[in-house]
Design an enzyme around this catalytic site. Structure first.
Site, PDB file in Angstrom:
ATOM      1  CB  THR A 287       0.408  -0.164   5.903  1.00 27.33           C
ATOM      2  OG1 THR A 287       1.030  -1.007   4.917  1.00 27.33           O
ATOM      3  CG2 THR A 287       1.268  -0.140   7.159  1.00 27.33           C
ATOM      4  CG  HIS A 288      -2.740   1.827   0.808  1.00 30.00           C
ATOM      5  ND1 HIS A 288      -4.105   1.906   0.636  1.00 30.00           N
ATOM      6  CD2 HIS A 288      -2.202   2.000  -0.435  1.00 30.00           C
ATOM      7  CE1 HIS A 288      -4.385   2.118  -0.636  1.00 30.00           C
ATOM      8  NE2 HIS A 288      -3.256   2.165  -1.310  1.00 30.00           N
ATOM      9  CG  PHE A 289       1.458  -0.361  -0.041  1.00 28.70           C
ATOM     10  CD1 PHE A 289       0.811  -0.455  -1.259  1.00 28.70           C
ATOM     11  CD2 PHE A 289       1.928   0.874   0.366  1.00 28.70           C
ATOM     12  CE1 PHE A 289       0.642   0.668  -2.073  1.00 28.70           C
ATOM     13  CE2 PHE A 289       1.774   1.994  -0.432  1.00 28.70           C
ATOM     14  CZ  PHE A 289       1.126   1.894  -1.662  1.00 28.70           C
TER      15      PHE A 289
END
Length: 315
Positions: A287-289
């Site tokens: 994911t984004h993180f």
């Protein structure tokens, strides 16, 4: 008796071994221009330094696991700070601290100087990319390597900003109160993580989410963050200059990208090859993180990168 003695000896060796000491991050606050900025640090300060610049809306907490693993397995010095109003750092009112990316970069630069850090590799995610590329542009000789994870300097990976007549680009030209109001309402609606009626789409995890909410909901912080988002247009305007700067550098480049990120999309990862043909690009099923969602995978890729470029990092 002998067994207990051996067990105590084994525990003592494990506790006092260099790897264990390196793996332990210490935390504190550095006073910078009258503000107390929280930071996490580990490894040998005499080893090559990696500065981790966090994104929005989290803080240095997003790097803690990866930093620990790197400090335990690599001869490196790792450090990450929280920007003003993020994480555990002070949150000055937006009337007393200018929440612009220029000012954030200046604050980070002052932080590094006070910590005695003159040459370093940069790991940048999200907001960390525009902060980091300001540092790179101001002092390119300080940079030993560049690592980017879900952070753009090309419109290729920023679909919501590609239309010059779209809402974002218009907002950055002339501030739209409706955009600020939506962002404010969203922050006020954030709820404590719990078994029901809570979604963790980006897999940031409960601990990072709680810290993010607590920091965001402090008095005056949403106004500060809205100022910073309004200033994001200054980053887009500088993309061509940053791309040219990247082309002029001859340092190792690593790009990691969580392909589940719908805001900063994978074409942004591949775009780095245009300006840095030496870039190593890894698209992750994350994911984004990614440093929170897949920390072991990120740490392994970083460890391999540092092992192969160790000599360059020491120059």
């Amino acid at each position: 008796m002998i067994y207990r003695w051996l067990l105590c000896l084994a525990l003592a060796v494990a506790f006092f071994s260099p790897a264990t000491r390196a793996a332990s991050l210490h935390e504190g606050w550095q006073e910078v221009d009258g503000l107390h900025l929280f930071y996490r640090e580990g490894g040998n300060p005499k080893a090559p330094t990696i500065v981790f610049l966090h994104g929005n809306p989290l803080s240095s907490i997003m790097y803690a696991r990866v930093m620990e693993e790197l400090a335990a397995s690599q001869p490196v010095h790792v450090i990450a700070m929280d920007y003003p109003s993020f994480g555990y750092s002070d949150a000055p009112d937006h009337t007393s601290y200018r929440y612009t990316f220029d000012h954030l970069a200046e604050t980070v630069s002052h932080f590094l100087k006070l910590r005695g850090i003159e040459r370093y590799a940069l790991y940048m995610q999200d907001y960390g990319a525009p902060v980091g590329f300001r540092l790179i542009s101001a002092n390119p000789r300080a940079i030993t390597a560049i690592m980017v994870q879900n952070g753009v300097i090309h419109l290729d990976g920023f679909p919501t900003a590609q239309d010059p007549d779209g809402e974002l680009r218009r907002h950055w030209l002339q501030r739209n109160p409706a955009v600020d109001a939506r962002r404010t309402a969203y922050i006020h609606a954030l709820s404590f993580p719990q078994a029901e009626h809570w979604s963790d789409e980006d897999h940031a995890g409960a601990d990072a989410t709680v810290q993010m909410i607590a920091a965001f909901q402090r008095p005056g912080v949403i106004e500060a963050r809205n100022d910073l988002w309004f200033d994001y247009g200054s980053n887009v305007a500088r993309y061509p200059a940053w791309q040219a700067r990247l082309r002029s550098l001859h340092v190792p480049v690593l790009v990691l990208w969580g392909k589940q990120d719908m805001f900063f999309t994978t074409p942004g990862a591949e775009a780095y090859r245009r300006d840095a043909p030496q870039a190593e690009v890894h698209i992750l099923d994350s994911t984004h993180f990614a440093t929170l969602d897949a920390p072991d995978q990120v740490a392994a890729l970083l460890g391999d990168f540092f092992r192969r470029h160790h000599d360059e990092l020491r120059r």
